[in-house]
Enzyme design. Structure first.
Site, short mmCIF file in Angstrom:
data_model
loop_
_atom_site.label_atom_id
_atom_site.label_comp_id
_atom_site.label_asym_id
_atom_site.label_seq_id
_atom_site.Cartn_x
_atom_site.Cartn_y
_atom_site.Cartn_z
CB ALA A 195 -0.90 -0.01 1.23
N GLY A 242 0.73 -5.13 1.05
CA GLY A 242 -0.51 -5.27 0.29
C GLY A 242 -0.31 -5.92 -1.07
CD GLU A 281 -1.96 -7.72 3.38
OE1 GLU A 281 -1.97 -6.55 2.95
OE2 GLU A 281 -2.23 -8.01 4.55
CD GLU A 326 2.00 -5.38 5.76
OE1 GLU A 326 2.90 -6.24 5.96
OE2 GLU A 326 1.20 -5.47 4.81
N1 DAK Z 1 4.60 3.21 -0.85
C1 DAK Z 1 4.97 4.37 -1.45
N2 DAK Z 1 6.11 4.48 -2.18
C2 DAK Z 1 6.89 3.39 -2.31
C3 DAK Z 1 6.55 2.14 -1.74
C4 DAK Z 1 5.34 2.07 -0.97
N3 DAK Z 1 4.90 0.94 -0.40
N4 DAK Z 1 7.52 1.24 -2.04
C5 DAK Z 1 8.42 1.90 -2.81
N5 DAK Z 1 8.05 3.19 -2.98
C6 DAK Z 1 8.73 4.24 -3.73
C7 DAK Z 1 9.96 4.76 -2.97
O1 DAK Z 1 9.57 5.73 -2.01
C8 DAK Z 1 10.76 5.35 -4.12
O2 DAK Z 1 10.20 6.61 -4.46
P1 DAK Z 1 11.15 7.91 -4.70
O3 DAK Z 1 11.90 8.09 -3.45
O4 DAK Z 1 12.02 7.50 -5.88
O5 DAK Z 1 10.19 9.02 -5.02
C9 DAK Z 1 10.49 4.40 -5.26
O6 DAK Z 1 9.28 3.70 -4.92
C10 DAK Z 1 11.57 3.35 -5.43
O7 DAK Z 1 11.77 2.73 -4.19
P2 DAK Z 1 13.24 2.59 -3.53
O8 DAK Z 1 14.13 3.73 -3.91
O9 DAK Z 1 13.03 2.33 -2.10
O10 DAK Z 1 13.76 1.27 -4.30
P3 DAK Z 1 14.77 0.16 -3.78
O11 DAK Z 1 15.01 -0.72 -4.96
O12 DAK Z 1 15.93 0.78 -3.06
O13 DAK Z 1 13.95 -0.65 -2.65
C11 DAK Z 1 11.95 -1.79 -1.75
C12 DAK Z 1 12.80 -1.38 -3.01
C13 DAK Z 1 10.67 -2.44 -2.27
C14 DAK Z 1 12.75 -2.77 -0.90
C15 DAK Z 1 11.67 -0.51 -0.90
O14 DAK Z 1 11.13 0.50 -1.76
C16 DAK Z 1 10.68 -0.76 0.19
O15 DAK Z 1 11.04 -1.29 1.24
N6 DAK Z 1 9.41 -0.35 0.01
C17 DAK Z 1 8.37 -0.41 1.04
C18 DAK Z 1 7.87 -1.82 1.22
C19 DAK Z 1 6.83 -1.90 2.32
O16 DAK Z 1 7.11 -1.58 3.49
N7 DAK Z 1 5.60 -2.34 1.97
C20 DAK Z 1 4.50 -2.44 2.91
C21 DAK Z 1 3.66 -1.19 2.89
S1 DAK Z 1 2.35 -1.25 4.11
C22 DAK Z 1 -5.33 -2.19 4.50
C23 DAK Z 1 -4.95 -3.07 3.50
C24 DAK Z 1 -3.62 -3.20 3.19
C25 DAK Z 1 -2.65 -2.46 3.83
C26 DAK Z 1 -3.04 -1.56 4.83
C27 DAK Z 1 -4.39 -1.43 5.15
N8 DAK Z 1 -6.70 -2.04 4.80
C28 DAK Z 1 -7.72 -2.84 4.11
C29 DAK Z 1 -7.15 -1.16 5.84
C30 DAK Z 1 -1.27 -2.63 3.41
C31 DAK Z 1 -0.22 -2.03 3.98
C32 DAK Z 1 1.10 -2.10 3.34
O17 DAK Z 1 1.32 -2.70 2.30
#
Ligand code: DAK
Length: 257
Positions: free
Chosen positions: A65, A108, A111, A131
């Site tokens: 997400a 997400g 998921e 998360e």
């Molecule tokens: N959200 C927003 N931007 C993201 C992102 C994300 N999840 N993942 C990556 N990006 C963006 C980065 O900010 C970066 O943007 P700029 O800085 O260039 O503007 C760009 O994508 C490239 O990412 P990186 O520079 O970080 O690239 P790397 O190759 O170095 O690293 C990575 C890739 C995938 C390991 C890293 O980007 C990362 O750790 N990303 C976050 C992964 C994460 O934590 N995902 C979980 C998110 S929480 C719900 C249902 C579902 C959910 C919640 C509620 N309800 C029904 C209520 C779900 C929650 C989640 O998924």
């Protein structure tokens, strides 16, 4: 509304939805969810489409997400708007959905893949529910579907640490149906989709419903549901055709009737 965050196309009887926010690794924002759900509904209602493929890019199926969109929301915001309430819409789709996963399937993104009917993965696919590292827990079905997919010990270890799982581990655990070289991912997903699309679609829909019943019903009720479902299929011309073709040693011609 023109689509900004996904690309849709049809190939024969297969509808393909490609998540398309490359700069954010396909992070799932509200607009993407809305557009994806509308495309799923469109394909589900199109009699010319039998199977749907959900894909991302070579680098990311979806990195979760959109954290930028979520980060400032308060408890009041998320409860009042029932944040991401249409997240589970994908589970209402009647046609089979194949997730074609390359690169990151995180949070997400993982998921969504788990909510699809099967997952075909490229050799570079990586899965995680990170998360807890952001101060939340999986909220798109991860705490329930990962346990069903891999059992408590493995799911608990992954969810409590947020660690990444490579594709070999995912295949060993049965999270993905098969692993293919990245350049063959769409061809393989299409091959599976076309195999399904060539069969009788009411039979396929019945099979999908029966398998999903295994997740929602106690065993006795699930078995009763399966029994009723197979009995009902004897009302189809396609059951007569399928069995006649076997006896006559020819290929069946299904008419979805
Ligand atoms: N959200 C927003 N931007 C993201 C992102 C994300 N999840 N993942 C990556 N990006 C963006 C980065 O900010 C970066 O943007 P700029 O800085 O260039 O503007 C760009 O994508 C490239 O990412 P990186 O520079 O970080 O690239 P790397 O190759 O170095 O690293 C990575 C890739 C995938 C390991 C890293 O980007 C990362 O750790 N990303 C976050 C992964 C994460 O934590 N995902 C979980 C998110 S929480 C719900 C249902 C579902 C959910 C919640 C509620 N309800 C029904 C209520 C779900 C929650 C989640 O998924």
């Amino acid at each position: 509304m023109s689509e900004e965050t996904i690309i849709t196309e049809t190939r024969g009887k297969v509808g393909i939805i490609t998540l398309n926010r490359p700069k954010a690794l396909n992070a799932l924002n509200g607009r993407l969810i809305t557009e994806m759900n509308a495309a799923l509904d469109r394909f589900d209602g199109d009699p010319g489409i039998a199977v749907i493929i959900l894909a991302g890019s070579d680098k990311a199926f979806a990195a979760g997400a959109d954290i930028r969109e979520m980060k400032d929301k308060t408890f009041a915001d998320v409860t009042e708007e029932d944040f991401l309430r249409d997240w589970d819409h994908i589970t209402t789709i009647r046609k089979p959905i194949i997730a074609a996963v390359a690169g990151y399937a995180l949070g997400g993104g993982f998921e969504f893949a788990l909510a699809c009917d099967t997952i075909i993965a490229a050799g570079n696919a990586k899965f995680a529910l990170p998360e807890v590292t952001l101060g939340i827990i999986p909220g798109g079905g991860g705490t329930q579907r990962l346990v069903q997919a891999v059992g408590k010990a493995k799911a608990m270890e992954m969810i409590l640490t947020g660690r990444m799982m490579d594709v070999e581990e995912a295949e060993r655990l049965g999270v993905v149906a098969r692993v293919v070289p990245p350049e063959k991912l769409m061809d393989e997903a299409m091959a599976v989709a076309e195999k399904i699309a060539a069969l009788s679609q009411p039979v396929i829909a019945s099979a999908k419903r029966a398998v999903n019943a295994a997740f929602n019903l106690p065993l006795g009720e699930g078995l009763a549901f399966e029994r009723k479902s197979i009995h009902a299929l004897f009302a189809l011309a396609d059951q007569k055709e399928g069995m006649a073709a076997f006896v006559e040693k020819r290929k069946p011609v299904f008419r979805d009737r």
